[in-house]
Structure formats: structure tokens, C-alpha cells
Design a protein around this motif. Structure first.
Motif, PDB file in Angstrom:
ATOM      1  N   GLU A 164       0.824  -1.210   0.000  1.00 42.49           N
ATOM      2  CA  GLU A 164       0.000   0.000   0.000  1.00 42.49           C
ATOM      3  C   GLU A 164       0.860   1.263   0.000  1.00 42.49           C
ATOM      4  O   GLU A 164       0.513   2.268  -0.631  1.00 42.49           O
ATOM      5  CB  GLU A 164      -0.940  -0.008   1.199  1.00 42.49           C
ATOM      6  CG  GLU A 164      -2.070  -1.021   1.083  1.00 42.49           C
ATOM      7  CD  GLU A 164      -2.987  -1.020   2.285  1.00 42.49           C
ATOM      8  OE1 GLU A 164      -2.679  -0.324   3.271  1.00 42.49           O
ATOM      9  OE2 GLU A 164      -4.017  -1.729   2.237  1.00 42.49           O
ATOM     10  N   VAL A 165       1.980   1.228   0.709  1.00 44.12           N
ATOM     11  CA  VAL A 165       2.895   2.369   0.684  1.00 44.12           C
ATOM     12  C   VAL A 165       3.405   2.592  -0.735  1.00 44.12           C
ATOM     13  O   VAL A 165       3.408   3.718  -1.252  1.00 44.12           O
ATOM     14  CB  VAL A 165       4.072   2.143   1.656  1.00 44.12           C
ATOM     15  CG1 VAL A 165       5.190   3.166   1.413  1.00 44.12           C
ATOM     16  CG2 VAL A 165       3.589   2.233   3.101  1.00 44.12           C
ATOM     17  N   THR A 208       0.536   3.805  -3.330  1.00 41.87           N
ATOM     18  CA  THR A 208      -0.021   5.151  -3.186  1.00 41.87           C
ATOM     19  C   THR A 208       1.002   6.255  -3.430  1.00 41.87           C
ATOM     20  O   THR A 208       0.630   7.427  -3.496  1.00 41.87           O
ATOM     21  CB  THR A 208      -0.612   5.337  -1.775  1.00 41.87           C
ATOM     22  OG1 THR A 208       0.391   5.022  -0.791  1.00 41.87           O
ATOM     23  CG2 THR A 208      -1.825   4.437  -1.567  1.00 41.87           C
ATOM     24  N   LEU A 209       2.273   5.891  -3.568  1.00 39.98           N
ATOM     25  CA  LEU A 209       3.309   6.914  -3.760  1.00 39.98           C
ATOM     26  C   LEU A 209       3.170   7.683  -5.073  1.00 39.98           C
ATOM     27  O   LEU A 209       3.246   8.921  -5.070  1.00 39.98           O
ATOM     28  CB  LEU A 209       4.694   6.277  -3.653  1.00 39.98           C
ATOM     29  CG  LEU A 209       5.887   7.200  -3.901  1.00 39.98           C
ATOM     30  CD1 LEU A 209       5.885   8.352  -2.896  1.00 39.98           C
ATOM     31  CD2 LEU A 209       7.193   6.423  -3.835  1.00 39.98           C
ATOM     32  N   ALA A 240       0.607  10.445  -4.951  1.00 33.72           N
ATOM     33  CA  ALA A 240       1.011  11.525  -4.044  1.00 33.72           C
ATOM     34  C   ALA A 240       2.011  12.448  -4.715  1.00 33.72           C
ATOM     35  O   ALA A 240       1.925  13.676  -4.603  1.00 33.72           O
ATOM     36  CB  ALA A 240       1.600  10.940  -2.757  1.00 33.72           C
ATOM     37  N   GLN A 282      -3.589  10.217   1.558  1.00 28.89           N
ATOM     38  CA  GLN A 282      -3.755   8.767   1.517  1.00 28.89           C
ATOM     39  C   GLN A 282      -2.416   8.038   1.614  1.00 28.89           C
ATOM     40  O   GLN A 282      -2.307   7.003   2.284  1.00 28.89           O
ATOM     41  CB  GLN A 282      -4.488   8.357   0.232  1.00 28.89           C
ATOM     42  CG  GLN A 282      -5.939   8.800   0.190  1.00 28.89           C
ATOM     43  CD  GLN A 282      -6.745   8.251   1.362  1.00 28.89           C
ATOM     44  OE1 GLN A 282      -6.544   7.117   1.807  1.00 28.89           O
ATOM     45  NE2 GLN A 282      -7.655   9.056   1.888  1.00 28.89           N
ATOM     46  N   HIS A 283      -1.395   8.575   0.970  1.00 27.61           N
ATOM     47  CA  HIS A 283      -0.070   7.954   1.081  1.00 27.61           C
ATOM     48  C   HIS A 283       0.464   8.088   2.515  1.00 27.61           C
ATOM     49  O   HIS A 283       1.035   7.132   3.059  1.00 27.61           O
ATOM     50  CB  HIS A 283       0.894   8.604   0.096  1.00 27.61           C
ATOM     51  CG  HIS A 283       2.272   8.034   0.140  1.00 27.61           C
ATOM     52  ND1 HIS A 283       2.539   6.698  -0.097  1.00 27.61           N
ATOM     53  CD2 HIS A 283       3.476   8.610   0.415  1.00 27.61           C
ATOM     54  CE1 HIS A 283       3.842   6.482   0.022  1.00 27.61           C
ATOM     55  NE2 HIS A 283       4.431   7.615   0.335  1.00 27.61           N
ATOM     56  N   ARG A 284       0.258   9.234   3.110  1.00 30.62           N
ATOM     57  CA  ARG A 284       0.715   9.425   4.490  1.00 30.62           C
ATOM     58  C   ARG A 284       0.019   8.445   5.432  1.00 30.62           C
ATOM     59  O   ARG A 284       0.633   7.910   6.359  1.00 30.62           O
ATOM     60  CB  ARG A 284       0.436  10.862   4.926  1.00 30.62           C
ATOM     61  CG  ARG A 284       1.059  11.241   6.264  1.00 30.62           C
ATOM     62  CD  ARG A 284       0.612  12.622   6.651  1.00 30.62           C
ATOM     63  NE  ARG A 284       1.256  13.111   7.853  1.00 30.62           N
ATOM     64  CZ  ARG A 284       0.764  14.075   8.628  1.00 30.62           C
ATOM     65  NH1 ARG A 284      -0.388  14.653   8.296  1.00 30.62           N
ATOM     66  NH2 ARG A 284       1.405  14.466   9.699  1.00 30.62           N
ATOM     67  N   ARG A 299      -0.959   5.455   4.671  1.00 34.14           N
ATOM     68  CA  ARG A 299      -0.338   4.134   4.473  1.00 34.14           C
ATOM     69  C   ARG A 299       1.035   4.054   5.129  1.00 34.14           C
ATOM     70  O   ARG A 299       1.409   3.010   5.654  1.00 34.14           O
ATOM     71  CB  ARG A 299      -0.215   3.836   2.988  1.00 34.14           C
ATOM     72  CG  ARG A 299      -1.413   3.127   2.388  1.00 34.14           C
ATOM     73  CD  ARG A 299      -2.683   3.870   2.572  1.00 34.14           C
ATOM     74  NE  ARG A 299      -3.848   3.200   2.003  1.00 34.14           N
ATOM     75  CZ  ARG A 299      -4.992   3.823   1.769  1.00 34.14           C
ATOM     76  NH1 ARG A 299      -5.116   5.122   2.037  1.00 34.14           N
ATOM     77  NH2 ARG A 299      -6.035   3.161   1.300  1.00 34.14           N
TER      78      ARG A 299
END
Length: 293
Positions: A24-25, A28-29, A32, A42-44, A46
Motif C-alpha cells: 500500500e505504501v 499510493t506513492l 502523491a 492517503q499515502h501518508r 499508508r
């Protein structure tokens, strides 16, 4: 748990939890960095989930490796926070001004537009940091950790291990709640504890959905309620402080400054109302933990 779930080992479950968190990290990068709507937030989230499960399950992991990973992603989380906090400050200020019926362009410029004007440069800096050798090594470290993960007592039955971890998170929240003294530091401690309890519970629910589902959901929801209330309290308290600072600057510049104090009071009142949610959420956590198998 069903019969199949009862046979699960903690190493198997924890492997699934950490692979999900790492994926997930990574997933989502790109959004971002492209600054898609809500993508930095959302990335933060994760990144925080990854750090939460590393901390929540630290007794079952290679502590040295897990700690190094947590430190690396704490740095990245702080860098994301610089950008996300600008978004939040602008949004909270705009909503509060709307609630107060204040349309003065000078006030909007000082409390809202100045934040929005600062955002592009902050995000551009985030993109630079994401391309740095430090960031690339951080990603490689996470990949290596997941691939070669060492779990202490890998074959231990998952059910008692998961219950133990969840109880520990609830205990951490309750301890932080007992220490509240109206200081910023104590509210921050409780918010962090609630966030970890939520993310650990959500990770357990995703990996082993048949494990005490109603209880785990109750822990996640109570942790979410606490985190939201305390996060909102922090944002509004900071707005009150900022409004008073800008009011002083406005007065020094010969601008009307009376409305800044009204904004500060409105923000403080709204912040105080949010604290009413703290007690019920802590009690819900305590009740849920008592139902764990």
C-alpha cells in the motif's frame, strides 16, 4: 476463528500484514507525487499504517531491522506532514471563516490564501526528496525486510498472539488517557496511541477476518473516533493560535484586527466540543478489549 484460521501461525499472519502494508505504501506513492486529489493524505496514512504495524508487532519481529525501518519511514512521514499540514491548515481556516460568516479579503489572504500559495513549493520539495538516494534506499530496505522477514517464534498460534497485541494497544491508549493534563504533549501521546490501535486492528481484520470480527472492528472504530477528535482538536487549537498571531500582524499593518479574535474563540470552542468524544471512545476500547478471546 474458523478451524482453518485456528491453525494459522503468527508468522503467516504477520507476513500477510506486512506485505499488505508495504504494498500500500508503494502503490499510493505515485499519486502523491503527482499531487492527485487527497493523494498526499492517503499515502501518508499508508506510511503511518506501516509504522504502526511494525511497532504493534515489535515483539514478534527482528527488533533491530524493524526499528531502522520505522525510523526511515518516520522521516518520510514528517516530510509528507509538511505538505499535508498546509492542506489541513487552509481547509480548517476556510471552514471556520465560512462558519463565522467572515468574508474580509484581508483575513482570507492571511489565513487561507497564504497557506495555499505555499503549497506548490512544498510539494515540489517533496518530489525532490522522493527522488533522493535516501528515499531509494528506504524503499529497498522495506523490500528486503518483507522478503527476508524474521518472525520470532514463527509457528506460535496466531489467535493468542493477535489478542495479546490488541490488548497491548488498548492498554497503551488507556494509559495515555489517564495521563491527560490539557497539555499539547499529552493530547499528542493519546492521539498517537489511538492511531496505532486503529491501524493494528484494521490490519488484523484484513489479514484474519474471522478473528473476533465484531471486537476487532470495535477497537478500530474507537481508535478512529479518538484519532479524529484529537486531530480536529489539534487543528482548531493551532488555528486559534495562528489567528491571534495574524491579528497582531494585521493591527501592526494598520488593518482591521477585531475579527481575528472572534475566529480564535470560535476555533477554541469547536476544539473543546471535540474533547467530549474522548471519554466514550476510551470506554469503548476498554469494553472491546475485555471481549477478546
Amino acid at each position: 476463528m474458523g478451524s482453518r484460521q485456528k491453525d494459522l501461525a503468527i508468522g503467516t499472519v504477520l507476513g500477510d500484514i506486512l506485505r499488505r502494508a508495504a504494498a500500500e505504501v508503494e502503490e499510493t506513492l505515485p499519486a502523491a507525487l503527482a499531487d492527485e486529489p487527497d493523494a498526499v493524505h492517503q499515502h501518508r496514512v499508508r506510511v503511518r499504517r506501516l509504522r504502526s504495524v511494525l511497532a504493534g508487532f515489535e515483539d514478534s519481529l527482528d527488533t533491530g531491522q524493524a526499528d531502522r525501518l520505522r525510523v526511515a519511514y518516520a522521516e518520510w512521514g514528517s516530510q509528507l506532514g509538511v505538505v499535508r499540514d498546509i492542506e489541513v491548515r487552509a481547509s480548517v481556516a476556510a471552514e471556520t471563516l465560512e462558519d463565522a460568516g467572515i468574508t474580509d479579503p484581508a483575513i482570507i489572504r492571511r489565513l487561507v490564501d497564504s497557506e495555499r500559495d505555499a503549497y506548490p513549493a512544498a510539494h515540489a520539495r517533496l518530489v525532490e526528496l522522493a527522488a533522493s538516494p535516501r528515499a531509494q534506499e528506504r524503499a529497498r530496505t522495506l523490500e528486503r525486510f518483507v522478503e527476508a522477514m524474521y518472525v520470532v517464534d514463527h509457528d506460535r498460534p496466531a489467535e493468542p498472539a493477535l489478542a495479546e497485541v490488541l490488548r497491548a494497544q488498548v492498554k497503551r491508549v488507556r494509559t495515555a488517557a489517564r495521563r491527560l493534563d490539557e497539555s499539547t504533549e499529552r493530547f499528542h501521546d493519546l492521539r498517537k496511541a489511538a492511531r496505532r490501535a486503529r491501524y493494528v486492528a484494521e490490519a488484523v481484520a484484513d489479514a484474519v477476518p474471522d478473528f473476533a470480527p465484531h471486537t476487532v472492528q470495535a477497537i478500530a472504530e474507537a481508535g478512529d473516533d479518538l484519532h479524529d477528535a484529537l486531530g480536529g482538536h489539534r487543528d482548531l487549537t493551532l488555528l486559534a493560535q495562528h489567528a491571534r498571531q495574524e491579528g497582531a500582524r494585521a493591527a501592526h499593518a494598520g488593518e482591521r484586527s477585531e475579527d481575528y479574535e472572534a475566529i480564535a474563540v470560535l476555533a477554541e470552542d469547536a476544539a473543546a466540543e471535540l474533547l467530549a468524544d474522548v471519554g466514550p471512545a476510551v470506554r469503548q476500547l476498554r469494553a472491546a478489549a475485555s471481549d477478546l478471546p
